[in-house]
Enzyme design. Sequence first.
Site, mmCIF file in Angstrom:
data_model
loop_
_atom_site.group_PDB
_atom_site.id
_atom_site.type_symbol
_atom_site.label_atom_id
_atom_site.label_comp_id
_atom_site.label_asym_id
_atom_site.label_seq_id
_atom_site.Cartn_x
_atom_site.Cartn_y
_atom_site.Cartn_z
ATOM 1 N N TYR A 1 8.517 15.867 0.518
ATOM 2 C CA TYR A 1 8.316 17.185 -0.092
ATOM 3 C C TYR A 1 8.227 17.083 -1.604
ATOM 4 N N HIS B 1 12.843 11.060 11.751
ATOM 5 C CA HIS B 1 12.131 9.779 11.717
ATOM 6 C C HIS B 1 12.806 8.767 12.625
ATOM 7 N N SER C 1 -1.614 26.805 -5.804
ATOM 8 C CA SER C 1 -1.258 28.190 -6.095
ATOM 9 C C SER C 1 -1.779 28.652 -7.447
ATOM 10 N N HIS D 1 0.848 -1.203 0.000
ATOM 11 C CA HIS D 1 0.000 0.000 0.000
ATOM 12 C C HIS D 1 0.880 1.249 0.000
ATOM 13 N N GLU E 1 11.706 13.088 -0.092
ATOM 14 C CA GLU E 1 10.631 12.451 -0.853
ATOM 15 C C GLU E 1 9.252 12.991 -0.458
ATOM 16 N N HIS F 1 12.963 11.718 3.524
ATOM 17 C CA HIS F 1 12.339 12.967 3.906
ATOM 18 C C HIS F 1 12.158 13.922 2.722
ATOM 19 N N SER G 1 13.386 5.983 -13.780
ATOM 20 C CA SER G 1 12.267 6.713 -14.374
ATOM 21 C C SER G 1 12.162 8.125 -13.804
ATOM 22 N N SER G 2 12.236 8.227 -12.477
ATOM 23 C CA SER G 2 12.086 9.545 -11.862
ATOM 24 C C SER G 2 13.226 10.470 -12.254
ATOM 25 N N LYS H 1 3.519 29.994 3.022
ATOM 26 C CA LYS H 1 2.657 29.573 1.925
ATOM 27 C C LYS H 1 1.193 29.628 2.331
ATOM 28 N N ARG I 1 1.459 1.374 15.014
ATOM 29 C CA ARG I 1 1.087 1.165 13.621
ATOM 30 C C ARG I 1 1.585 -0.204 13.154
ATOM 31 N N ASP J 1 7.172 21.319 -26.681
ATOM 32 C CA ASP J 1 7.023 19.981 -26.106
ATOM 33 C C ASP J 1 7.999 19.908 -24.950
ATOM 34 N N THR K 1 6.597 26.969 5.327
ATOM 35 C CA THR K 1 5.295 26.393 5.008
ATOM 36 C C THR K 1 4.192 27.329 5.461
HETATM 37 C C1 HEA Z 1 0.114 9.151 -0.864
HETATM 38 C C2 HEA Z 1 0.084 8.059 -0.313
HETATM 39 C C3 HEA Z 1 -1.057 7.372 0.360
HETATM 40 C C4 HEA Z 1 -2.401 7.393 0.091
HETATM 41 C C5 HEA Z 1 -3.120 8.123 -1.004
HETATM 42 C C6 HEA Z 1 -3.012 6.550 1.085
HETATM 43 C C7 HEA Z 1 -4.387 6.284 1.150
HETATM 44 C C8 HEA Z 1 -5.002 5.528 2.144
HETATM 45 N N1 HEA Z 1 -4.379 4.905 3.196
HETATM 46 FE FE1 HEA Z 1 -2.372 4.822 3.513
HETATM 47 N N2 HEA Z 1 -0.387 4.725 3.825
HETATM 48 C C9 HEA Z 1 0.590 5.364 3.089
HETATM 49 C C10 HEA Z 1 0.389 6.231 2.038
HETATM 50 C C11 HEA Z 1 -0.869 6.513 1.495
HETATM 51 N N3 HEA Z 1 -2.067 6.030 1.925
HETATM 52 C C12 HEA Z 1 1.888 5.021 3.577
HETATM 53 C C13 HEA Z 1 3.224 5.522 3.031
HETATM 54 C C14 HEA Z 1 1.686 4.149 4.643
HETATM 55 C C15 HEA Z 1 2.740 3.506 5.530
HETATM 56 C C16 HEA Z 1 3.009 2.123 5.076
HETATM 57 C C17 HEA Z 1 3.913 1.437 6.022
HETATM 58 O O1 HEA Z 1 3.638 1.425 7.224
HETATM 59 O O2 HEA Z 1 4.934 0.913 5.557
HETATM 60 C C18 HEA Z 1 0.246 4.001 4.774
HETATM 61 C C19 HEA Z 1 -0.352 3.223 5.760
HETATM 62 C C20 HEA Z 1 -1.729 3.140 5.962
HETATM 63 C C21 HEA Z 1 -2.335 2.536 7.095
HETATM 64 C C22 HEA Z 1 -1.613 1.945 8.285
HETATM 65 C C23 HEA Z 1 -1.304 0.523 8.048
HETATM 66 C C24 HEA Z 1 -0.545 -0.055 9.162
HETATM 67 O O3 HEA Z 1 0.162 0.658 9.880
HETATM 68 O O4 HEA Z 1 -0.650 -1.269 9.314
HETATM 69 C C25 HEA Z 1 -3.692 2.634 6.914
HETATM 70 C C26 HEA Z 1 -4.698 2.141 7.867
HETATM 71 O O5 HEA Z 1 -5.759 2.602 7.945
HETATM 72 C C27 HEA Z 1 -3.910 3.303 5.658
HETATM 73 C C28 HEA Z 1 -5.145 3.598 5.114
HETATM 74 C C29 HEA Z 1 -5.338 4.314 3.942
HETATM 75 C C30 HEA Z 1 -6.638 4.561 3.353
HETATM 76 C C31 HEA Z 1 -7.956 4.065 3.885
HETATM 77 C C32 HEA Z 1 -6.419 5.320 2.227
HETATM 78 C C33 HEA Z 1 -7.465 5.826 1.275
HETATM 79 O O6 HEA Z 1 -7.286 7.195 1.074
HETATM 80 C C34 HEA Z 1 -7.438 5.078 -0.025
HETATM 81 C C35 HEA Z 1 -8.659 5.417 -0.867
HETATM 82 C C36 HEA Z 1 -8.572 4.842 -2.260
HETATM 83 C C37 HEA Z 1 -9.252 3.774 -2.712
HETATM 84 C C38 HEA Z 1 -10.135 2.978 -1.836
HETATM 85 C C39 HEA Z 1 -9.086 3.269 -4.109
HETATM 86 C C40 HEA Z 1 -9.990 3.844 -5.159
HETATM 87 C C41 HEA Z 1 -11.401 3.416 -5.074
HETATM 88 C C42 HEA Z 1 -11.901 2.275 -5.558
HETATM 89 C C43 HEA Z 1 -11.054 1.224 -6.155
HETATM 90 C C44 HEA Z 1 -13.302 2.022 -5.463
HETATM 91 C C45 HEA Z 1 -13.656 0.795 -4.689
HETATM 92 C C46 HEA Z 1 -13.653 1.083 -3.243
HETATM 93 C C47 HEA Z 1 -14.379 0.402 -2.336
HETATM 94 C C48 HEA Z 1 -15.122 -0.856 -2.669
HETATM 95 C C49 HEA Z 1 -14.507 0.897 -0.941
HETATM 96 N N4 HEA Z 1 -2.698 3.606 5.109
HETATM 97 C C1 HEA Z 2 3.379 15.054 1.900
HETATM 98 C C2 HEA Z 2 4.083 14.551 2.784
HETATM 99 C C3 HEA Z 2 4.517 15.143 4.099
HETATM 100 C C4 HEA Z 2 4.618 16.462 4.504
HETATM 101 C C5 HEA Z 2 4.349 17.707 3.708
HETATM 102 C C6 HEA Z 2 5.067 16.425 5.861
HETATM 103 C C7 HEA Z 2 5.314 17.562 6.634
HETATM 104 C C8 HEA Z 2 5.915 17.549 7.876
HETATM 105 N N1 HEA Z 2 6.230 16.429 8.617
HETATM 106 FE FE1 HEA Z 2 5.831 14.506 8.107
HETATM 107 N N2 HEA Z 2 5.708 12.586 7.479
HETATM 108 C C9 HEA Z 2 5.290 12.150 6.259
HETATM 109 C C10 HEA Z 2 4.891 12.939 5.210
HETATM 110 C C11 HEA Z 2 4.888 14.329 5.229
HETATM 111 N N3 HEA Z 2 5.218 15.120 6.286
HETATM 112 C C12 HEA Z 2 5.305 10.716 6.192
HETATM 113 C C13 HEA Z 2 4.920 9.865 5.003
HETATM 114 C C14 HEA Z 2 5.751 10.275 7.428
HETATM 115 C C15 HEA Z 2 5.880 8.851 7.943
HETATM 116 C C16 HEA Z 2 6.871 8.001 7.272
HETATM 117 C C17 HEA Z 2 6.841 6.628 7.837
HETATM 118 O O1 HEA Z 2 7.387 6.436 8.933
HETATM 119 O O2 HEA Z 2 6.243 5.742 7.212
HETATM 120 C C18 HEA Z 2 6.017 11.484 8.203
HETATM 121 C C19 HEA Z 2 6.527 11.451 9.505
HETATM 122 C C20 HEA Z 2 6.976 12.572 10.157
HETATM 123 C C21 HEA Z 2 7.779 12.520 11.340
HETATM 124 C C22 HEA Z 2 8.289 11.264 12.039
HETATM 125 C C23 HEA Z 2 7.300 10.745 12.990
HETATM 126 C C24 HEA Z 2 7.706 9.461 13.573
HETATM 127 O O3 HEA Z 2 7.827 8.479 12.852
HETATM 128 O O4 HEA Z 2 7.918 9.434 14.793
HETATM 129 C C25 HEA Z 2 8.014 13.828 11.715
HETATM 130 C C26 HEA Z 2 8.817 14.234 12.879
HETATM 131 O O5 HEA Z 2 9.335 15.257 12.955
HETATM 132 C C27 HEA Z 2 7.353 14.668 10.728
HETATM 133 C C28 HEA Z 2 7.368 16.056 10.740
HETATM 134 C C29 HEA Z 2 6.851 16.859 9.730
HETATM 135 C C30 HEA Z 2 6.914 18.314 9.745
HETATM 136 C C31 HEA Z 2 7.503 19.163 10.823
HETATM 137 C C32 HEA Z 2 6.342 18.724 8.574
HETATM 138 C C33 HEA Z 2 6.219 20.163 8.117
HETATM 139 O O6 HEA Z 2 6.599 20.308 6.785
HETATM 140 C C34 HEA Z 2 4.833 20.711 8.312
HETATM 141 C C35 HEA Z 2 4.827 22.205 8.204
HETATM 142 C C36 HEA Z 2 3.445 22.808 8.189
HETATM 143 C C37 HEA Z 2 2.834 23.456 9.201
HETATM 144 C C38 HEA Z 2 3.470 23.611 10.542
HETATM 145 C C39 HEA Z 2 1.447 23.991 9.049
HETATM 146 C C40 HEA Z 2 1.325 25.355 8.421
HETATM 147 C C41 HEA Z 2 2.099 26.409 9.092
HETATM 148 C C42 HEA Z 2 1.561 27.513 9.683
HETATM 149 C C43 HEA Z 2 0.120 27.800 9.660
HETATM 150 C C44 HEA Z 2 2.526 28.477 10.244
HETATM 151 C C45 HEA Z 2 2.495 28.701 11.699
HETATM 152 C C46 HEA Z 2 2.731 27.476 12.459
HETATM 153 C C47 HEA Z 2 3.500 27.379 13.565
HETATM 154 C C48 HEA Z 2 4.514 28.370 13.992
HETATM 155 C C49 HEA Z 2 3.300 26.186 14.436
HETATM 156 N N4 HEA Z 2 6.734 13.884 9.800
HETATM 157 CU CU LIG Z 3 10.293 13.538 7.358
#
Ligand code: HEA
Ligand code: HEA
Ligand SMILES: [Cu+2]
Lengths: 322, 384, 526
Positions: free
Chosen positions: C251, C297, C262, C70, C249, C247, C163-164, C325, C444, C99, C322
């Site tokens: 962003y 992390h 925007s 997933h 990634e 990390h 690819s990326s 923005k 989790r 293009d 952030t």
């Molecule tokens: C951008 C990335 C992304 C997106 C879009 C999503 C989308 C969703 N994720 Fe996410 N998720 C991750 C990135 C993402 N996730 C990552 C990185 C992890 C961590 C993995 C790890 O621990 O290693 C995670 C882990 C994670 C967990 C924790 C699993 C665990 O710790 O064991 C869960 C549990 O609820 C969850 C739920 C969902 C759900 C319900 C959606 C929903 O938003 C999905 C909705 C989309 C669809 C359902 C498909 C389209 C619709 C159809 C095909 C129609 C048919 C539908 C029905 C019949 C209902 N995700």
């Molecule tokens: C799109 C992806 C995305 C984005 C944008 C962010 C944004 C941020 N993330 Fe997140 N993060 C993930 C995706 C993302 N993260 C994923 C996938 C994981 C889990 C990976 C895994 O373990 O599987 C993760 C996990 C993760 C962790 C690790 C948690 C853990 O495993 O224990 C931490 C810890 O610092 C963190 C921090 C942050 C912070 C500080 C931001 C900041 O960029 C957020 C900044 C934004 C704001 C703060 C809000 C707007 C700001 C204001 C309105 C200004 C005023 C605010 C203040 C002065 C408070 N993230």
């Molecule tokens: Cu991070």
Amino acid sequence: MTTETSTTEYEKYYVPEKSKLAVFATIGLILSIFGASHGLNEMTFGDGEGSWTILWVGLLFFAGTLFSWFRITIRENIAGMNSAQLKKSYVLGMFWFIFSEVMFFFAFFGTLFYVRTLVGPWLSGEGEAGRMNSLLWEGFQYSWPMATTPQEAVGGAGSQLIANNGEFHSYHKSMAFSEASAWYAWLPLWNTIILLSSSVTVHIAHLGLLDGNKKKFNIWLGLTVLLGITFVGLQALEYYEAYGHYGLTLNSGIYGSTFFMLTGFHGFHVMMGMTMLLIQWIRSVKYGHFTADDHFGFEASSWYWHFVDVVWVFLFLFVYIL
Amino acid sequence: MFLRAKRLGALALGPVLMLVGLLCAGTAAAASKVNEVNMSPGATSVGQSIFDLHMTIFWICVIIGVLVFGVMFYSIYYHRKSRGVTPATFHESTKVEIAWTVVPFFILVAMAVPATSTLLEIYDFEDAEMDVLITGYQWKWKYEYLNETGDNVQFFSNLRTPQGEIYNTEEKGEHYLLEVDEPLVIPVDTKVRFLVTANDVIHAWWVPELAVKKDAIPGFINETWTHATEEGVYRGQCAELCGKDHGFMPIVVNVVSKEEYATWIGEKQAEAAEIKKLMAQSFTLDELMERGKGVYDRSCAACHGAGGEGGLGKPIAGSPIATGDLSGHLEVGINGVPGTAMQAFGGQLNDVDMAAVITYQRNAFGNNMGDMVQPIDVFNHKKG
Amino acid sequence: MGDHHHGPAKGLSRWLFTTNHKDIGTMYLWFSFAMFILGGSFAMIIRAELFQPGMQLVDPLFFNQMTTLHGLVMVFGAIMPSFVGLANWMIPMMIGAPDMALPRMNNWSFWILPPAFLLLASTLFMEGGAPQAGWTFYAPLSTTYAPPSVTIFIFCIHVLGISSIMGSINIIATVMNLRAPGMTYMKMPLFVWTWLITAFLLVAVMPVLAGAVTMMLMDVHFGTSFFSAAGGGDPVLFQHVFWFFGHPEVYIIILPAFGVVSQIIPAFSRKPLFGYDSMVYATASIAFLSFIVWAHHMYTVGMPIAGELFFMYATMLIAVPTGVKVFNWISTMWRGALTFETPMLFSLGFLVLFTIGGFTGLMLSIAPADFQYHDSYFVVAHFHYVMVAGAVFSMTAAVYYWLPKWCGRMYNETMGKTHFWISFIGFNLTFFPQHFVGLAGMPRRIPDYALQFTDFNMMSSIGAFIYGSSQILFLYNVIATIVAGKPTSDEKVWDGAEGLEWTVPTPAPYHTFETPPKIDPVHAHS
Ligand code: HEA
Ligand code: HEA
Ligand SMILES: [Cu+2]
Ligand code: CUA
């Protein structure tokens, strides 16, 4: 209206209509990884069948596609379809490609740095994060290149406190200068001299080309390729010695791991760069390609060569000397 | 148009409701355990500091959120085209842009101060009154009370929830999945240092109410500590994905009075002495079978199945090893099969238990070999 | 040779052999949607198993495979390709280029993706199963203790990386080299800017990921000890290398989404984007900071305190750019003339929910507090707020916004709005309760949980099915629009929309800007 010249230039930006290249390259690449992964699994886990053939077929296919890809591009250039602007796209492409390669090596250098300066001491019970580790690796003394692996220090895989996940034996002779019998027998030094001078020769070749002196170009470019071949030869010799006489292998703990990873990938890149230069040499000698103001194929290859060279300098420093 | 305005109201309502939800979450911290919505301050002063920090940051975020979303909803309501407004054309203002760069920065500095001091508190490993070495195994914990005299008390702590509860054939108990056969016991009002490591893959030892979470890294020892101020039973789980049964390696810590602790550790030491004695003894087949069944269910059944039918591990019923040569069977049991999930149990089971479980495997599940293993055989096999 | 005025070829060969940025963009978009469904189906299996305590549907090992796939499929298969597709479609049209700069390579970047994912998904049927160590695949669970499928997984990651990198090089070359005369950097639409910076991030970190998996390959097959202490290596080394990629990634995932929003918010506010320059600088700062925060992390791995503090402070700093923005978007709306068509609704959904996700991110960044949050559902809630309500919502907004331009037909607005509201409610129902269970101590990546977490998990699962089902509506709406939507030939489509892409005919012709357009020097940017 903006300037006339730039507008006409844009009109010439060449967008090929259709191309089978991508699909063929895909087939080659995917066959290769399919074959490689199944081959490796067969090797390690004993399942999967006769997959190395698939790898070779894939690689051959891939190489063939790349060959025609470049041939087509070269022909387009000769046919005058490449505007100055398109060439700039190629320049940018090559530059950022090399940058990505730099980052690839950065990962390995970072690894080397981390294990040498942090992990090693920690394992021997030093430093804030390692002060309790002597409970696990009693008697392990850290030095670089690592004289014994932690596993050996506690008496082998059977006596370590963590699960056995492989046997790591240390070497009896490392690649460091201190262990070479004499400076002139120390291969890395020669390799450094060779590679550095090859960077000079390729530059001289370039100067020759810019002067329109094709003969000078051919000679110095040929020399560069020869130096490259010598380098690879010596590197092979070094590996042979490492395995055959020094007991230094991939299993020699982290020293062996990082040593072979860095020199191995570097060597692989030298071979790529060399092939690129060789092709340019053949193009020049056999087909008379390249003029003083149109020689991107050569230029790109030479950048790549300089890059490979710079990587070696770091390697020499961090893997062999320090 | 009116319809649209109503929908906008709904758009505003969502986040507001959510914020309110969280607010209640903050204030109802001490409520019942079921459906708990907030972190618990737990039973330690570090836990309290973390909780306070958590709440502080939470409230700061809520306030910023209310302000930011407030402005947004104001705009959504009053600056709608349907109200006939003509759009302004301004598109920058150096002054406000600088302000909203600098102000958040100072808010962050204000957060960083308590965060730093709490972190320093957590990292103070000195002056511990006792040390426990915690080792993570797939999928159980080993606890070893490090004793200056070298007479360490050690044991494994396994999940106690029966398979039937997990697979929904039995009613689930109160502490479903959070119960173990042998909990860790520590004295109250004592600074206990934990040395955390792992045998195979990375695990993490987490007990929320003791405010301890530390990764267990194979080959490295991490330090952490707790100082519980209240007696009680605290439950936690492994917090780092460690393979198939990651969800089934709970932690239970009994914090008891110092007297109780002294009695308990005394008993444990006596027990260890007892085992030592047993090791020199011989057993009957029945005795071994009975003990062996217990050991098997606890240590082997997870992979080899309750009926020896196999699973992650190969079947024991009719297994060529279990029905073959005795020393081959001992070898697998004691040293494992390198490179597979079959670990070396020689270091995990004492000689009596090992002898019993091997005997059990050879005679249960229709294997009926009729032979048996005595502790001394295990001892000799280990000696080589 | 010079005759470029063909339309598309007929049949399959149009797609296989194409070099046209719009065709390639279309393929990327459809592919990513297919992956979204695949990854979503895995999520549905996860949520179904977690609907109530006890093991009902799958066994624990398969559950881990679902979690892993997933995460991988969503991140690498759904989100990233979707934004690459958008970049392909829009960047040339936004900067007045004929293009992409390297069209044949562009096609190749796309075509290696589908077979790579096919191969990855096929590991589900291998002995030992698919990869099961999480999308972060920490060693040694992913090396010494992994099933044979790990080898295939490693090579697939290599292919995705290739690819990326090629895709990014293409974008960089296009933006740096193919802008129409007069389209200076500071006039580029913000979407182009965010993508340019994203492309730099990609070229910088994908090779590092390649390095990480290569070391895994060596440990698995060639007896090296990068991640084994017994040989002098360290399992934590893997985490450092992985998160150095991982990390940035996240962003990579969110910056293009910022770009989309925007574009859309000014359009429906009928007012130019507030603080264009600071938006650009903020994006660049976020990208820069993303390189020095990776170990947030890893607060619990046992880093020395100095490291812990450094990474905490650096991570907290990201809130500043952030925030800039967020404030800019809101100021854009301020005193505009707002309307709330579907793209705007999704953008506002993004704005609110992403900010909430950002707040929880900030909470996570506080190291001592993260000792309690880490690896709990609080983290899961955080990243779904930023990734689903952030990236996916913004992508959805983008599709509604540009679909009429792409196919010359208008989607059904009522259906679009319904889609939004169901999504919005379903999403929050799914992920909001996860904050609660996380704080209350639910780890989790577990297939079964203690009884006190039951109710919130049920809510979460129900929400997931609602949110998932709403995607069917989306799919239907898009297809219905393409096949039988109300034709429109209005170049602008949206009265507030600004930018070059709105100056070409609707639907956008197969080739646009074969001669560069004239850029109006007064009009700054959209
Ligand atoms: C951008 C990335 C992304 C997106 C879009 C999503 C989308 C969703 N994720 Fe996410 N998720 C991750 C990135 C993402 N996730 C990552 C990185 C992890 C961590 C993995 C790890 O621990 O290693 C995670 C882990 C994670 C967990 C924790 C699993 C665990 O710790 O064991 C869960 C549990 O609820 C969850 C739920 C969902 C759900 C319900 C959606 C929903 O938003 C999905 C909705 C989309 C669809 C359902 C498909 C389209 C619709 C159809 C095909 C129609 C048919 C539908 C029905 C019949 C209902 N995700
Ligand atoms: C799109 C992806 C995305 C984005 C944008 C962010 C944004 C941020 N993330 Fe997140 N993060 C993930 C995706 C993302 N993260 C994923 C996938 C994981 C889990 C990976 C895994 O373990 O599987 C993760 C996990 C993760 C962790 C690790 C948690 C853990 O495993 O224990 C931490 C810890 O610092 C963190 C921090 C942050 C912070 C500080 C931001 C900041 O960029 C957020 C900044 C934004 C704001 C703060 C809000 C707007 C700001 C204001 C309105 C200004 C005023 C605010 C203040 C002065 C408070 N993230
Ligand atoms: Cu991070
Ligand atoms: Cu042990 Cu998870």
